[in-house]
Write a protein that holds these residues in place. Structure first.
Motif, short mmCIF file in Angstrom:
data_model
loop_
_atom_site.label_atom_id
_atom_site.label_comp_id
_atom_site.label_asym_id
_atom_site.label_seq_id
_atom_site.Cartn_x
_atom_site.Cartn_y
_atom_site.Cartn_z
N MET A 1 0.72 -1.07 -0.06
CA MET A 1 -0.02 0.21 0.13
C MET A 1 0.96 1.17 -0.04
SD MET A 1 -3.18 -0.47 2.53
CE MET A 1 -2.23 -1.09 3.76
N ALA A 2 0.75 1.89 -0.90
CA ALA A 2 1.56 3.35 -1.16
C ALA A 2 1.31 4.04 -0.05
CB ALA A 2 1.45 3.98 -2.62
N ALA A 3 0.07 4.36 0.59
CA ALA A 3 -0.42 5.24 1.28
C ALA A 3 0.10 5.06 2.83
CB ALA A 3 -2.09 5.22 1.51
N LYS A 4 0.08 3.69 3.07
CA LYS A 4 0.77 3.17 4.44
C LYS A 4 2.16 3.54 4.33
CE LYS A 4 0.66 -0.98 7.13
NZ LYS A 4 1.89 -1.57 7.34
N GLN A 5 2.84 3.08 3.00
CA GLN A 5 4.22 3.33 3.07
C GLN A 5 4.57 4.81 3.17
OE1 GLN A 5 6.37 1.47 -0.14
NE2 GLN A 5 8.35 1.96 0.88
N ASN A 6 3.98 5.78 2.52
CA ASN A 6 4.27 7.22 2.70
C ASN A 6 4.00 7.56 4.31
OD1 ASN A 6 4.62 7.61 0.10
ND2 ASN A 6 2.33 8.41 -0.32
N ILE A 7 3.05 7.06 4.88
CA ILE A 7 2.80 7.56 6.59
C ILE A 7 4.06 7.02 7.16
CG2 ILE A 7 1.06 6.88 8.17
CD1 ILE A 7 -1.19 6.67 6.27
#
Lengths: 137, 137
Positions: A1-7
């Protein structure tokens, strides 16, 4: 998940406020490492903390902004604001004077569960000021 | 208020769980003072922590009991359980090995807000293990 990785691995500060608009916040003495208190911030409290350099929380009991020390004088000068992996908890490294807890102790964590007990606490600290003198009735 | 005074000045351990049955819990390295993570416990997690001497939390994302380290091996041996003034937050002093955060860092608090910024984080720690090797896919 890109979102999770960004966070978790990114450098964008995107604090996650809960359904009440609050984020858990821990204050730790920058010098001694002692955990002083746990509180909540809403967006405005966080913005004020960043802008002023002094910790402002949101009091859930009084349902209003609360500049730490506004009444007691025991303010918290913020040296650093850390955020955890999923950005739903903040850790403030603060410079403080004596007495951060309204009960009279340096830290709100002045009691520990007794060894071997699941019900009985013991005091592990001494009061550092008299709250009756500090807080106006 | 007698009730308030008992909670704040007494020796009865009466942890206050919120409307979801959870209490905020902070884990701090007993030796270094580093704040490692913030999580939640429900009544059962707290009982298991007291009984076993190892930290068990309630995972709000997975909605289940979570013995810290059950998958990663990075357990937390509980040395002391502290409670704050109004008994709605716990502080565990724990003995740990290297790597307490699932992202690979010793602490979940591996980033800080950059000085002068309200939006940009900087990394303040190095990874201490490779989570891809630790967690099974």
């Amino acid at each position: 998940m890109a979102a999770k990785q960004n966070i978790e691995e990114g450098t964008n500060f995107t604090p996650k406020f809960d359904s009440n608009g609050l984020i858990r916040t821990i204050a730790q003495d920058a010098k001694t490492g002692q955990v002083l208190m746990a509180a909540f911030m809403n967006r405005q409290a966080l913005d004020l903390t960043i802008q002023t350099g002094f910790a402002t929380y949101f009091s859930t009991s009084r349902q209003k902004l609360w500049k730490k020390g506004e009444e007691s004088g025991h303010t918290q000068k913020v040296e650093q604001i850390l955020v955890d992996c999923d950005q739903d908890c903040l850790l403030l490294k603060v410079t403080v004077d004596a007495g951060q807890c309204h009960v009279g102790y340096q830290s709100c964590f002045y009691r520990a569960l007794k060894k071997g007990s699941s019900k009985e606490l013991e005091f592990i600290a001494e009061k550092v000021y008299n709250p009756e003198k500090t807080y106006k009735k």
